[in-house]
Each structure stands twice: as structure tokens, then as C-alpha cells.
Design an enzyme around this catalytic site. Structure first.
Site, PDB file in Angstrom:
ATOM      1  N   ASN A  17      32.673  34.765  43.233  1.00  0.00           N
ATOM      2  CA  ASN A  17      31.578  34.023  43.859  1.00  0.00           C
ATOM      3  C   ASN A  17      31.758  34.002  45.385  1.00  0.00           C
ATOM      4  O   ASN A  17      32.819  34.365  45.906  1.00  0.00           O
ATOM      5  CB  ASN A  17      31.463  32.619  43.256  1.00  0.00           C
ATOM      6  CG  ASN A  17      32.693  31.777  43.506  1.00  0.00           C
ATOM      7  OD1 ASN A  17      33.092  31.578  44.649  1.00  0.00           O
ATOM      8  ND2 ASN A  17      33.310  31.281  42.441  1.00  0.00           N
ATOM      9  N   SER A  27      44.287  51.555  34.330  1.00  0.00           N
ATOM     10  CA  SER A  27      45.595  51.364  33.717  1.00  0.00           C
ATOM     11  C   SER A  27      46.452  52.616  33.869  1.00  0.00           C
ATOM     12  O   SER A  27      46.061  53.700  33.428  1.00  0.00           O
ATOM     13  CB  SER A  27      45.423  51.057  32.226  1.00  0.00           C
ATOM     14  OG  SER A  27      46.664  51.183  31.572  1.00  0.00           O
ATOM     15  N   ARG A  41      49.089  52.918  32.251  1.00  0.00           N
ATOM     16  CA  ARG A  41      49.669  53.161  30.922  1.00  0.00           C
ATOM     17  C   ARG A  41      48.750  54.056  30.097  1.00  0.00           C
ATOM     18  O   ARG A  41      49.213  54.865  29.300  1.00  0.00           O
ATOM     19  CB  ARG A  41      49.878  51.838  30.189  1.00  0.00           C
ATOM     20  CG  ARG A  41      50.860  50.915  30.867  1.00  0.00           C
ATOM     21  CD  ARG A  41      51.026  49.653  30.071  1.00  0.00           C
ATOM     22  NE  ARG A  41      51.744  49.887  28.834  1.00  0.00           N
ATOM     23  CZ  ARG A  41      51.572  49.159  27.720  1.00  0.00           C
ATOM     24  NH1 ARG A  41      50.694  48.182  27.695  1.00  0.00           N
ATOM     25  NH2 ARG A  41      52.271  49.434  26.642  1.00  0.00           N
ATOM     26  N   HIS A  64      44.456  36.565  44.306  1.00  0.00           N
ATOM     27  CA  HIS A  64      43.351  35.616  44.532  1.00  0.00           C
ATOM     28  C   HIS A  64      42.802  35.167  43.184  1.00  0.00           C
ATOM     29  O   HIS A  64      42.078  35.901  42.513  1.00  0.00           O
ATOM     30  CB  HIS A  64      42.296  36.256  45.441  1.00  0.00           C
ATOM     31  CG  HIS A  64      42.822  36.444  46.831  1.00  0.00           C
ATOM     32  ND1 HIS A  64      42.952  35.404  47.715  1.00  0.00           N
ATOM     33  CD2 HIS A  64      43.326  37.535  47.460  1.00  0.00           C
ATOM     34  CE1 HIS A  64      43.485  35.838  48.848  1.00  0.00           C
ATOM     35  NE2 HIS A  64      43.727  37.138  48.709  1.00  0.00           N
ATOM     36  N   LEU A 103      45.600  41.861  46.341  1.00  0.00           N
ATOM     37  CA  LEU A 103      44.251  41.367  46.024  1.00  0.00           C
ATOM     38  C   LEU A 103      44.243  40.496  44.762  1.00  0.00           C
ATOM     39  O   LEU A 103      43.546  39.480  44.709  1.00  0.00           O
ATOM     40  CB  LEU A 103      43.307  42.576  45.856  1.00  0.00           C
ATOM     41  CG  LEU A 103      41.815  42.280  45.730  1.00  0.00           C
ATOM     42  CD1 LEU A 103      41.281  41.584  46.984  1.00  0.00           C
ATOM     43  CD2 LEU A 103      41.047  43.574  45.474  1.00  0.00           C
ATOM     44  N   ARG A 148      42.463  37.844  54.407  1.00  0.00           N
ATOM     45  CA  ARG A 148      42.866  39.250  54.508  1.00  0.00           C
ATOM     46  C   ARG A 148      42.242  39.947  55.717  1.00  0.00           C
ATOM     47  O   ARG A 148      42.608  41.085  56.018  1.00  0.00           O
ATOM     48  CB  ARG A 148      42.494  39.991  53.213  1.00  0.00           C
ATOM     49  CG  ARG A 148      43.065  39.358  51.948  1.00  0.00           C
ATOM     50  CD  ARG A 148      44.575  39.245  51.984  1.00  0.00           C
ATOM     51  NE  ARG A 148      45.102  38.712  50.727  1.00  0.00           N
ATOM     52  CZ  ARG A 148      46.393  38.640  50.440  1.00  0.00           C
ATOM     53  NH1 ARG A 148      47.294  39.050  51.307  1.00  0.00           N
ATOM     54  NH2 ARG A 148      46.804  38.130  49.286  1.00  0.00           N
ATOM     55  N   SER A 165      31.381  24.064  47.302  1.00  0.00           N
ATOM     56  CA  SER A 165      31.222  24.306  45.859  1.00  0.00           C
ATOM     57  C   SER A 165      29.849  24.900  45.552  1.00  0.00           C
ATOM     58  O   SER A 165      29.685  25.628  44.568  1.00  0.00           O
ATOM     59  CB  SER A 165      31.437  23.014  45.073  1.00  0.00           C
ATOM     60  OG  SER A 165      30.486  22.053  45.455  1.00  0.00           O
TER      61      SER A 165
HETATM   62  C1  LIG Z   1      49.538  37.348  55.638  1.00  0.00           C
HETATM   63  C2  LIG Z   1      49.935  37.053  54.217  1.00  0.00           C
HETATM   64  C3  LIG Z   1      51.246  37.196  53.822  1.00  0.00           C
HETATM   65  C4  LIG Z   1      51.633  36.920  52.517  1.00  0.00           C
HETATM   66  N1  LIG Z   1      52.930  37.077  52.145  1.00  0.00           N
HETATM   67  C5  LIG Z   1      53.326  36.810  50.892  1.00  0.00           C
HETATM   68  C6  LIG Z   1      54.664  36.964  50.460  1.00  0.00           C
HETATM   69  O1  LIG Z   1      55.532  37.351  51.240  1.00  0.00           O
HETATM   70  N2  LIG Z   1      54.995  36.677  49.186  1.00  0.00           N
HETATM   71  C7  LIG Z   1      54.048  36.239  48.292  1.00  0.00           C
HETATM   72  O2  LIG Z   1      54.392  35.976  47.135  1.00  0.00           O
HETATM   73  N3  LIG Z   1      52.762  36.106  48.641  1.00  0.00           N
HETATM   74  C8  LIG Z   1      52.362  36.371  49.896  1.00  0.00           C
HETATM   75  N4  LIG Z   1      51.049  36.227  50.247  1.00  0.00           N
HETATM   76  C9  LIG Z   1      50.094  35.832  49.240  1.00  0.00           C
HETATM   77  C10 LIG Z   1      49.744  34.334  49.334  1.00  0.00           C
HETATM   78  O3  LIG Z   1      50.866  33.539  49.123  1.00  0.00           O
HETATM   79  C11 LIG Z   1      48.666  33.959  48.284  1.00  0.00           C
HETATM   80  O4  LIG Z   1      49.148  34.149  46.981  1.00  0.00           O
HETATM   81  C12 LIG Z   1      47.412  34.784  48.408  1.00  0.00           C
HETATM   82  O5  LIG Z   1      47.050  34.934  49.754  1.00  0.00           O
HETATM   83  C13 LIG Z   1      46.278  34.111  47.637  1.00  0.00           C
HETATM   84  O6  LIG Z   1      45.692  33.086  48.396  1.00  0.00           O
HETATM   85  P1  LIG Z   1      45.652  31.559  48.009  1.00  0.00           P
HETATM   86  O7  LIG Z   1      46.988  31.052  47.680  1.00  0.00           O
HETATM   87  O8  LIG Z   1      44.918  30.856  49.085  1.00  0.00           O
HETATM   88  O9  LIG Z   1      44.931  31.431  46.646  1.00  0.00           O
HETATM   89  P2  LIG Z   1      43.610  31.869  45.883  1.00  0.00           P
HETATM   90  O10 LIG Z   1      44.076  32.230  44.537  1.00  0.00           O
HETATM   91  O11 LIG Z   1      42.766  32.867  46.617  1.00  0.00           O
HETATM   92  O12 LIG Z   1      42.843  30.512  45.780  1.00  0.00           O
HETATM   93  C14 LIG Z   1      41.984  30.004  46.792  1.00  0.00           C
HETATM   94  C15 LIG Z   1      42.285  28.540  47.035  1.00  0.00           C
HETATM   95  O13 LIG Z   1      42.133  27.819  45.816  1.00  0.00           O
HETATM   96  C16 LIG Z   1      43.107  26.782  45.768  1.00  0.00           C
HETATM   97  N5  LIG Z   1      43.999  26.999  44.617  1.00  0.00           N
HETATM   98  C17 LIG Z   1      44.063  28.114  43.826  1.00  0.00           C
HETATM   99  N6  LIG Z   1      44.952  27.936  42.849  1.00  0.00           N
HETATM  100  C18 LIG Z   1      45.497  26.724  43.030  1.00  0.00           C
HETATM  101  C19 LIG Z   1      46.494  25.992  42.355  1.00  0.00           C
HETATM  102  N7  LIG Z   1      47.146  26.467  41.294  1.00  0.00           N
HETATM  103  N8  LIG Z   1      46.789  24.769  42.806  1.00  0.00           N
HETATM  104  C20 LIG Z   1      46.158  24.234  43.865  1.00  0.00           C
HETATM  105  N9  LIG Z   1      45.210  24.873  44.578  1.00  0.00           N
HETATM  106  C21 LIG Z   1      44.873  26.119  44.151  1.00  0.00           C
HETATM  107  C22 LIG Z   1      43.866  26.824  47.090  1.00  0.00           C
HETATM  108  O14 LIG Z   1      43.216  25.964  48.011  1.00  0.00           O
HETATM  109  C23 LIG Z   1      43.691  28.265  47.522  1.00  0.00           C
HETATM  110  O15 LIG Z   1      43.816  28.465  48.926  1.00  0.00           O
HETATM  111  C24 LIG Z   1      50.665  36.488  51.559  1.00  0.00           C
HETATM  112  C25 LIG Z   1      49.322  36.355  51.960  1.00  0.00           C
HETATM  113  C26 LIG Z   1      48.953  36.625  53.267  1.00  0.00           C
HETATM  114  C27 LIG Z   1      47.491  36.488  53.653  1.00  0.00           C
END
Ligand SMILES: Cc1cc2nc3c(=O)[nH]c(=O)nc-3n(C[C@H](O)[C@H](O)[C@H](O)COP(=O)(O)OP(=O)(O)OC[C@H]3O[C@@H](n4cnc5c(N)ncnc54)[C@H](O)[C@@H]3O)c2cc1C
Length: 259
Positions: free
Chosen positions: A198, A115, A117, A106, A103, A209, A81
Site C-alpha cells: 500500500n 526460487s 531451488r 519491509h 527489500l 532506501r 493509515s
Molecule cells: C541504511 C540501512 C542500514 C541497515 N543495516 C542493517 C543491518 O546492518 N542489519 C540488519 O539486520 N538490518 C539492517 N537494515 C534493515 C533495517 O533494520 C530494517 O529491517 C529495514 O529497513 C526495514 O524497515 P523497518 O524496520 O522500518 O520496518 P518495516 O518492516 O518496513 O515496517 C515499517 C514500520 O512499521 C513499524 N513496524 C513494523 N513491524 C513492527 C514491529 N514488529 N513492531 C513495531 N513496529 C513495527 C515500524 O514503525 C516500522 O518502521 C538497514 C536498513 C537501512 C535503511
């Protein structure tokens, strides 16, 4: 037709560390982002040294003296943190809509994206997927497909502009035409995006990624981001190394994943 072959990453902002005039402490890092992370970590334990002069009669302890050692310990102890106080904004260009679709998943990053649009995409360029080599048949298929989609975009734009010509607002007319015509543009269409985040959020993106399982174009971006951040804040990103897997793919590795 303009072809983009590499992402362009431009650092837009970095922080300025002002310090607290009533606290007798200054770190040894020239990087504000590293200093504020260290300051925030030290505040948790009041480890600024015995002469820092805090109000309230707390006992102050010395702790580690160098930013390098301090942040290394933060990574080791997974006190992630603290990294959230270090913030940068980047301009990312020369990437495809397919990439930004990934991207923007995240959730700890903030985004402002070109945009389709509002912006006329009649001259939009396309991002060559890294798997396609120029001069090959695959490249010709890809190029033809992009060119065709551009012609169809322009034709559709003209038709819809005609169709909505009685709409009184010029802005609405343009928006209605462009938002409709963009539906025929491919994932490869180039886009531009400003991203703010951050150190902890950027680290997460680089790890996820930059891994072997990531899509090739976004992995290339993750490596480009890593280069920017390692130059910018070596103590916050210096633990990452680029490694070539047995299958020849360059990936990002660290001993401090998921801090
Ligand atoms: C190789 C690969 C393949 C993928 N394939 C697919 C796919 O087929 N379909 C698809 O839809 N997506 C896919 N994704 C996207 C993936 O599911 C995530 O949405 C994306 O990588 C964002 O990462 P993250 O979930 O760790 O969240 P981030 O938004 O980057 O958040 C970082 C961390 O914060 C915490 N966090 C954030 N929000 C919450 C929450 N609401 N509740 C609890 N904890 C939270 C978690 O610990 C999370 O790891 C893929 C990603 C990768 C890397």
C-alpha cells in the site's frame, strides 16, 4: 554472461474505484488509489458534503473539495493509515539477491520471488554494482568472479544430480541439486520479485532506501519506484523530490517523512 545494469520496474496492477451507489459522492481524481484514500479519510468525519445521503441521520459536512487539497492535508496531519487503502503490485527485475535480501525486510509488503531451488540458474545473469565502472580493473575482477561462480555452479549441479540420481521423484532430484549448487552463486545473481504494498508501505521504502545512507543499488531502485508512483498517483507521492547531496549522491527528500 548476462550483465544487468539497471532495475526494471513494471506496474502489474492498480485499483479500480467502484464507489458506493447509495452515497452521493465522487472525487475529482482520475486515480482510483487516490480516490479510495480520500473516500476513507472522508468517512472518518462524514465530510462528503450535505447531500451525500448517508443512512442514520448524521450531520454531513462539506470539507475540502479537491483530491489534491484533501491528500495534502492527510500528509500534513500525518493521517497515514488512510494511505493504506491505496495498493499496487509491481514486478521488479534486474536486481541482485543482495538487494532483495534488504527489500524483503519491509514487513508491510508482500513478496513472491524467483526460487533458486526450483529454477535452474545455469544461465543466471549478474547485476553490476553501481560503484563498478565498466572497463576498469574492478570490473574485470567482478566479471571473472561471476563467471567462475557460474562455472562452479554448473559443475556442482552436475555432481549433485549424479549423487541423488536414485531419488525417485524427479522434482526432488532437481530441487536437491539446485538448492545445493546455488550456495556458490554470489549476491550479485539477478533475481525477479513481485511486490505488493500500500501507499504507506511504499512511501516508507522510498524514504528509507532513497536516503544517503542506503546501499547504492537499492537507492537506485527506490528512485525507480518513486518515478513509477509519481506517474501513477501524483497526489500520494508528489511531495517527494530528488536532491543531489554535496557528495554528488541523488537522494529522495520530503517534508512529510514517516507519515
Ligand atoms: C541504511 C540501512 C542500514 C541497515 N543495516 C542493517 C543491518 O546492518 N542489519 C540488519 O539486520 N538490518 C539492517 N537494515 C534493515 C533495517 O533494520 C530494517 O529491517 C529495514 O529497513 C526495514 O524497515 P523497518 O524496520 O522500518 O520496518 P518495516 O518492516 O518496513 O515496517 C515499517 C514500520 O512499521 C513499524 N513496524 C513494523 N513491524 C513492527 C514491529 N514488529 N513492531 C513495531 N513496529 C513495527 C515500524 O514503525 C516500522 O518502521 C538497514 C536498513 C537501512 C535503511
Amino acid at each position: 554472461m548476462h550483465v544487468f545494469r539497471e532495475p526494471r520496474v513494471t506496474l502489474l496492477t492498480r485499483q479500480q474505484y467502484l464507489g458506493a451507489p447509495h452515497i452521493q459522492w465522487s472525487g475529482d481524481s482520475p486515480v482510483a488509489a487516490e480516490t479510495v484514500a480520500e473516500f476513507a479519510g472522508r468517512l472518518c468525519y462524514l465530510s462528503f458534503g450535505p447531500d451525500a445521503g448517508f443512512e442514520g441521520g448524521h450531520k454531513l459536512i462539506a470539507g475540502r473539495t479537491r483530491n489534491h487539497d484533501y491528500l495534502a492535508n492527510i500528509l500534513r496531519t500525518r493521517h497515514g493509515s488512510v494511505l493504506e487503502h491505496a495498493v499496487w503490485s509491481l514486478l521488479i527485475e534486474g536486481v541482485s539477491r543482495a538487494l532483495t535480501h534488504e527489500l524483503v525486510r519491509h514487513r508491510h509488503l508482500s513478496f513472491s520471488q524467483l526460487s533458486q531451488r526450483y529454477v535452474d540458474e545455469s544461465e543466471v545473469g549478474f547485476v553490476l554494482p553501481p560503484e563498478i565502472e565498466e572497463g576498469t580493473e574492478a570490473f574485470e575482477i567482478w566479471r571473472r568472479s561471476c563467471e567462475r561462480s557460474l562455472e562452479e555452479y554448473r559443475a556442482l549441479l552436475a555432481r549433485i544430480e549424479q549423487q541423488v540420481k536414485d531419488e525417485p521423484s524427479a522434482t526432488q532430484r532437481r530441487k536437491r541439486a539446485r538448492q545445493t549448487a546455488r550456495s556458490v552463486l554470489p549476491n550479485a545473481a539477478e533475481t525477479k520479485i513481485v511486490v505488493t504494498g500500500n501507499a504507506r508501505a511504499w512511501r516508507h521504502v522510498i524514504e528509507l532506501r532513497g536516503a544517503e545512507g542506503a546501499e547504492t543499488e537499492i537507492r537506485r531502485l527506490a528512485i525507480a519506484l518513486l518515478r513509477v508512483f509519481q506517474a501513477e498517483a501524483p497526489e500520494l507521492f508528489g511531495d517527494y523530490r530528488l536532491v543531489r547531496t554535496p557528495s554528488g549522491v541523488e537522494v529522495v527528500e520530503t517534508d512529510f517523512r514517516g507519515v
